[in-house]
Design an enzyme around this catalytic site. Sequence first.
Site, PDB file in Angstrom:
ATOM      1  N   GLY A   1      56.441 100.944 -47.952  1.00  0.00           N
ATOM      2  CA  GLY A   1      55.335 100.583 -48.828  1.00  0.00           C
ATOM      3  C   GLY A   1      55.506 101.110 -50.233  1.00  0.00           C
ATOM      4  CB  CYS A   2      58.416 102.384 -52.057  1.00  0.00           C
ATOM      5  SG  CYS A   2      59.593 101.029 -52.168  1.00  0.00           S
ATOM      6  N   GLY A   3      56.555  99.785 -53.035  1.00  0.00           N
ATOM      7  CA  GLY A   3      56.143  98.954 -54.164  1.00  0.00           C
ATOM      8  C   GLY A   3      57.188  98.851 -55.253  1.00  0.00           C
TER       9      GLY A   3
END
Length: 184
Positions: free
Chosen positions: A93-95
Amino acid sequence: IALVYHGVPHVVMLATPADLEDYAVGFTVSEGLVANAGEIQSVEVVDARIPAAAGADSRAAAPADAIEVRIGIAQQRFSALLQRRRNLTGRTGCGLCGTETLEQAMRPVASVSTPLKVSAGELHQALENLGAMQPVNSRTGSVHAAAWVLPQQGIQFVREDVGRHNALDKAIGALLRSGQDVSS
């Protein structure tokens, strides 16, 4: 999952091991590493075993499973890739993992030239059908999905992954690899 371009490691992502050719193509295109899928020359998925560290606790001493995806891209794109310096571990979920500047984070987005007409009923139907097309999620209840849906034709395919960005990259890659005309 390690993505390696012309033998040079680029990024390690936490991802499920399914549909990795799709993932490699989708990631490479969506990250702007190539201008289009035609600049991807090869994709090879290679199982790797990471040896246990010397002196490791016997409970954790077994070699770790890992997968390397080796990707060949057009030489001019590879030269540009070497300048990006994105070489780190990406979490699911690091984006914006590895983004160093605001300019890299705020890349221009191409406008859509053809208006898409989808009814609310079609959207609701696709959402109702999506769950039945998620075999991993039906077993685990813990993965995301992305689907390619055509108006009046419904869901064409679904890709799943622990990370929603990964699922989307897998769906993008599947679409590009299918050879479908996506211009309209």
